[in-house]
Design a protein around this motif. Sequence first.
Motif, mmCIF file in Angstrom:
data_model
loop_
_atom_site.group_PDB
_atom_site.id
_atom_site.type_symbol
_atom_site.label_atom_id
_atom_site.label_comp_id
_atom_site.label_asym_id
_atom_site.label_seq_id
_atom_site.Cartn_x
_atom_site.Cartn_y
_atom_site.Cartn_z
ATOM 1 N N LYS A 1 0.478 -1.225 0.255
ATOM 2 C CA LYS A 1 -0.025 0.193 0.181
ATOM 3 C C LYS A 1 0.816 1.581 -0.290
ATOM 4 N N TRP A 2 1.760 1.254 1.069
ATOM 5 C CA TRP A 2 2.560 2.750 0.697
ATOM 6 C C TRP A 2 3.815 2.412 0.070
ATOM 7 N N LYS A 3 4.012 1.233 -0.832
ATOM 8 C CA LYS A 3 4.990 1.121 -2.271
ATOM 9 C C LYS A 3 3.541 1.718 -2.821
ATOM 10 N N ASN A 4 2.681 2.012 -3.298
ATOM 11 C CA ASN A 4 2.080 2.519 -4.340
ATOM 12 C C ASN A 4 1.320 3.309 -4.078
ATOM 13 N N HIS A 5 1.068 3.904 -3.036
ATOM 14 C CA HIS A 5 1.198 5.520 -2.456
ATOM 15 C C HIS A 5 2.276 5.959 -3.051
ATOM 16 N N PHE A 6 3.305 5.737 -2.612
ATOM 17 C CA PHE A 6 4.907 6.670 -3.808
ATOM 18 C C PHE A 6 5.032 6.806 -4.157
ATOM 19 N N VAL A 7 4.649 5.452 -5.329
ATOM 20 C CA VAL A 7 4.664 4.961 -7.038
ATOM 21 C C VAL A 7 3.553 6.652 -7.641
ATOM 22 N N ALA A 8 2.776 6.576 -7.506
ATOM 23 C CA ALA A 8 1.345 7.805 -7.166
ATOM 24 C C ALA A 8 1.819 9.149 -7.026
ATOM 25 N N ALA A 9 2.370 9.357 -5.639
ATOM 26 C CA ALA A 9 2.832 10.506 -5.770
ATOM 27 C C ALA A 9 3.847 10.862 -6.768
ATOM 28 N N SER A 10 5.185 10.319 -6.996
ATOM 29 C CA SER A 10 6.324 10.462 -7.683
ATOM 30 C C SER A 10 5.710 10.352 -8.903
ATOM 31 N N GLY A 11 4.180 9.639 -9.881
ATOM 32 C CA GLY A 11 3.956 10.380 -10.720
ATOM 33 C C GLY A 11 3.068 11.643 -11.038
ATOM 34 N N GLU A 12 2.470 12.133 -9.392
ATOM 35 C CA GLU A 12 2.007 13.185 -9.955
ATOM 36 C C GLU A 12 3.411 14.807 -9.926
ATOM 37 N N PHE A 13 4.168 14.023 -9.227
ATOM 38 C CA PHE A 13 5.125 15.116 -9.301
ATOM 39 C C PHE A 13 5.536 15.367 -10.202
ATOM 40 N N VAL A 14 6.550 13.911 -11.402
ATOM 41 C CA VAL A 14 6.517 14.403 -12.718
ATOM 42 C C VAL A 14 5.587 14.958 -13.274
ATOM 43 N N LEU B 1 -3.536 12.714 0.639
ATOM 44 C CA LEU B 1 -3.055 14.097 1.483
ATOM 45 C C LEU B 1 -1.105 13.620 0.897
ATOM 46 N N LEU B 2 -0.921 12.655 0.563
ATOM 47 C CA LEU B 2 0.241 12.402 -0.014
ATOM 48 C C LEU B 2 0.780 13.124 -1.429
ATOM 49 N N LEU B 3 -0.845 13.301 -2.618
ATOM 50 C CA LEU B 3 -0.174 13.314 -3.460
ATOM 51 C C LEU B 3 -0.572 15.117 -3.373
ATOM 52 N N PHE B 4 -0.703 15.957 -2.476
ATOM 53 C CA PHE B 4 -0.868 17.409 -2.704
ATOM 54 C C PHE B 4 0.469 17.574 -2.188
ATOM 55 N N PRO B 5 1.513 17.485 -2.132
ATOM 56 C CA PRO B 5 2.621 18.243 -1.390
ATOM 57 C C PRO B 5 3.772 17.287 -2.821
ATOM 58 N N ALA B 6 3.321 17.071 -3.480
ATOM 59 C CA ALA B 6 3.761 16.469 -4.346
ATOM 60 C C ALA B 6 3.722 17.277 -5.584
ATOM 61 N N GLN B 7 2.437 17.917 -5.798
ATOM 62 C CA GLN B 7 2.062 18.285 -6.872
ATOM 63 C C GLN B 7 2.983 19.641 -6.707
ATOM 64 N N ILE B 8 2.042 20.261 -5.183
ATOM 65 C CA ILE B 8 3.065 21.452 -4.918
ATOM 66 C C ILE B 8 4.474 21.706 -5.566
ATOM 67 N N GLY C 1 -6.319 32.864 -15.309
ATOM 68 C CA GLY C 1 -6.798 31.461 -15.008
ATOM 69 C C GLY C 1 -6.049 30.457 -14.265
ATOM 70 N N SER C 2 -6.066 30.926 -13.379
ATOM 71 C CA SER C 2 -5.535 29.585 -12.419
ATOM 72 C C SER C 2 -5.867 28.151 -12.264
ATOM 73 N N LEU C 3 -6.902 28.138 -12.220
ATOM 74 C CA LEU C 3 -8.005 26.455 -11.637
ATOM 75 C C LEU C 3 -7.100 25.842 -10.965
ATOM 76 N N ASN C 4 -5.712 26.054 -10.614
ATOM 77 C CA ASN C 4 -4.847 25.097 -9.856
ATOM 78 C C ASN C 4 -4.311 25.928 -9.176
ATOM 79 N N PRO C 5 -4.069 25.731 -7.652
ATOM 80 C CA PRO C 5 -3.572 26.341 -6.686
ATOM 81 C C PRO C 5 -1.920 25.913 -6.666
ATOM 82 N N ALA C 6 -1.816 25.125 -6.937
ATOM 83 C CA ALA C 6 -0.278 24.500 -7.679
ATOM 84 C C ALA C 6 0.443 25.441 -8.732
ATOM 85 N N ARG C 7 -0.223 25.240 -9.539
ATOM 86 C CA ARG C 7 0.142 26.433 -10.445
ATOM 87 C C ARG C 7 0.515 27.495 -10.314
#
Length: 257
Positions: A10-23, A103-110, A194-200
């Motif tokens: 489960k944690w491995k999958n979270h990590f991989v997903a977060a890496s995908g969101e960062f990239v 919660l894990l994807l949010f910091p990856a996006q930022i 035209g933000s529509l995205n806090p990270a942007r």
Amino acid sequence: MAGGQQRGNKWKNHFVAASGEFVGTFFFLFLAFSCQLMAFEQAGDQAANGSISSSTAIYISLGFGMSLLVAVWILYRISGGLFNPAVTFALVICGQLPPLRGLLLFPAQILGSIVAAALVSCILPGDIKATRTVLAPGMSAAQGVFFEMFLTAFLVITVLMLAAEKSKDTFMAPIGIGMALFVAELAGVYYTGGSLNPARSFGPCVAAADFNTSHWIYWVGPLLGSAIASGYYRFVKYFDYEEANPDQDSAGADEIV
């Protein structure tokens, strides 16, 4: 032993997903910021009030929309291709994404946004400050909040109905999502950036070390838009929307064996 392995997976999958969101967030915004900075560097045709012209707004909109389309199509099988805290928030409150994953994807996006803006600032000539989202002359803070809210609601309902809601057309969702951002940017680039995205909005402010006084708009507006879109999605799901307009996904009698 099996339980420990399951938790590890489960944690491995979270990590991989977060890496995908960062990239994905990085490439989406790296390309979009580069397009925007180039447009500002070359645009001699500014509007009469000193702001960007319609032709510049169209180019910027195309840069953001197409960058998102390609980034989502490449990486949606890894993380879902969200690249936006407002979209993540919507999926969590709709029950489409576990809160822990959100919660894990949010910091990856930022972080992806900050790195994208910082590298554009280092590699390309021009001031990354120009890519911040700011209000057009004559736009009040309240107008900015509501405009960002409705633009984000449009983008989020697109994600919910084309990607989160599975159908035979789901594999085409990246095209719909990219086009939705393109259309929303056409309306929004001039008036609010035209933000529509806090990270942007957050990334360029960090890279420029300069937060404009209206920066809060680009958190409040998109999150309100996410809540509105999520509320409508839950509404149509509760009332079984498929029954209101049946057979829209039917293959047709000639394809039924």
